[in-house]
Design an enzyme around this catalytic site. Sequence first.
Site, PDB file in Angstrom:
ATOM      1  N   ASP A  93     -79.624  59.306  20.075  1.00 15.67           N
ATOM      2  CA  ASP A  93     -78.302  58.867  19.603  1.00 15.67           C
ATOM      3  C   ASP A  93     -78.198  59.173  18.097  1.00 15.67           C
ATOM      4  OD1 ASP A  93     -75.857  57.553  19.805  1.00 15.67           O
ATOM      5  OD2 ASP A  93     -76.713  55.554  19.483  1.00 15.67           O
ATOM      6  N   HIS A  94     -77.131  59.817  17.690  1.00 16.62           N
ATOM      7  CA  HIS A  94     -76.884  60.109  16.268  1.00 16.62           C
ATOM      8  C   HIS A  94     -78.032  60.841  15.575  1.00 16.62           C
ATOM      9  CE1 HIS A  94     -73.087  57.950  16.127  1.00 16.62           C
ATOM     10  NE2 HIS A  94     -73.660  56.985  16.826  1.00 16.62           N
ATOM     11  N   HIS A 232     -68.111  56.824  21.398  1.00 18.13           N
ATOM     12  CA  HIS A 232     -69.058  55.924  20.714  1.00 18.13           C
ATOM     13  C   HIS A 232     -68.331  54.610  20.415  1.00 18.13           C
ATOM     14  CE1 HIS A 232     -72.556  58.521  19.544  1.00 18.13           C
ATOM     15  NE2 HIS A 232     -71.755  59.371  20.161  1.00 18.13           N
ATOM     16  N   GLY A 233     -69.081  53.664  19.887  1.00 24.04           N
ATOM     17  CA  GLY A 233     -68.468  52.430  19.400  1.00 24.04           C
ATOM     18  C   GLY A 233     -67.642  51.719  20.443  1.00 24.04           C
ATOM     19  N   ASN A 275     -70.692  54.697  25.034  1.00 24.60           N
ATOM     20  CA  ASN A 275     -71.852  54.151  24.317  1.00 24.60           C
ATOM     21  C   ASN A 275     -71.704  52.666  24.034  1.00 24.60           C
ATOM     22  OD1 ASN A 275     -72.527  56.832  24.167  1.00 24.60           O
ATOM     23  ND2 ASN A 275     -72.833  56.859  21.958  1.00 24.60           N
ATOM     24  N   ILE A 276     -72.716  51.913  24.428  1.00 30.31           N
ATOM     25  CA  ILE A 276     -72.671  50.457  24.238  1.00 30.31           C
ATOM     26  C   ILE A 276     -74.013  49.964  23.704  1.00 30.31           C
ATOM     27  CG2 ILE A 276     -72.428  48.239  25.438  1.00 30.31           C
ATOM     28  CD1 ILE A 276     -70.518  49.807  27.404  1.00 30.31           C
ATOM     29  N   ASP A 277     -73.979  49.399  22.530  1.00 27.75           N
ATOM     30  CA  ASP A 277     -75.179  48.834  21.914  1.00 27.75           C
ATOM     31  C   ASP A 277     -74.924  47.394  21.473  1.00 27.75           C
ATOM     32  OD1 ASP A 277     -77.531  48.325  20.634  1.00 27.75           O
ATOM     33  OD2 ASP A 277     -77.357  49.884  19.127  1.00 27.75           O
ATOM     34  N   SER A 278     -73.868  47.195  20.681  1.00 22.80           N
ATOM     35  CA  SER A 278     -73.623  45.874  20.074  1.00 22.80           C
ATOM     36  C   SER A 278     -73.511  44.758  21.105  1.00 22.80           C
ATOM     37  CB  SER A 278     -72.346  45.910  19.229  1.00 22.80           C
ATOM     38  OG  SER A 278     -72.492  46.839  18.191  1.00 22.80           O
TER      39      SER A 278
END
Length: 330
Positions: A93-94, A232-233, A275-278
Amino acid sequence: MTSYKELGLVNTKDMFAKAIKGGYAIPAYNFNNMEQLQAIIQACVETKSPVILQVSKGARDYANINLLRNMARGAGEYAKELGCEIPIVLHLDHGDSFETCKECIDNGFSSVMIDGSHLPYEENIAITKKVVEYAHERDVTVEGELGVLAGIEDDVVAEVSHYTKPEEVVDFVNRTGCDSLAISIGTSHGANKFEPSQCTRNEEGVLIPPPLRFDILEEIEKQLPGFPIVLHGSSSVPMQYVNMILQYGGKLKDSVGIPEEQLRKAAKSAVCKINIDSDGRLAMTAVIRKTLAEKPEEFDPRKYLGPARDELKKMYMHKNINVLGSANHA
Ligand code: G3H
Ligand code: 13P
Ligand code: ZN
């Protein structure tokens, strides 16, 4: 040198082709530790969903690339043991440089993102093309990015977002040869995706964000019919977790995410990776805070990481079934 094929992983090619055709998106969940990975695999096996395991530069620094590679191998074996062989991608990622992407490819990643979105256009093309050349020789797929998201992209912090310019996408994809394109249509990283001044508030005082720019997405789809698009985000920042964190002593202010119905709409389009992280961070922190507050005598990490893992699994299942639509597409 380890090829992802030795680890039982796949690249994104077939996955994305099926997702676009089927009108759903593949979940790309970030992970840094064992409990997150267990929750992701359990959820994706139970919902029969393909999955992209994402590793950021921060995750690599935190967890070590050798461990991460073997965790991804273990994830495939664990899924089989749970009774369902699901397609698994290990994705950088990134990625911030050619060297980082190369190191990941050489260490068993099946997909990499080269994030040149903050660079001048021609430099973004040059670095993306260089990564694509190295990756494609090894059957690894590459995500490029055009447009800048507001918020934090690993070490890069942008104050405002710059939407992707639809008139650039064909030239970018043709000249770089990238396999998918991350775009900026109003999402942003973290748990504070918008300033309160950009939002309205409902009767309960909850922030309602401005809608995503679906008009830009449609224009991009017209320019690149059938080409895989990435968002993203895309955490929705569930209020139940925000409130639980606040209730048990945490400090969060003006948290706001992307509403689920907008993600559902995006997943039906050419957006085939979300994309899911938070959200995972919020769910985990909420349950750990609650457990420690309710059972102050506990000091065995399994006693608070275990319930956090169970909540994470529940959340990922919900996303696969009700938001991304990836359930039953493994
Ligand atoms: O896009 C950013 C991801 O949420 C990764 O965040 O760099 O803190 O691991 P991180
Ligand atoms: P969120 O911060 O919205 O979870 O976005 C994660 C992401 O885009 C990882 O690349
Ligand atoms: Zn991101």
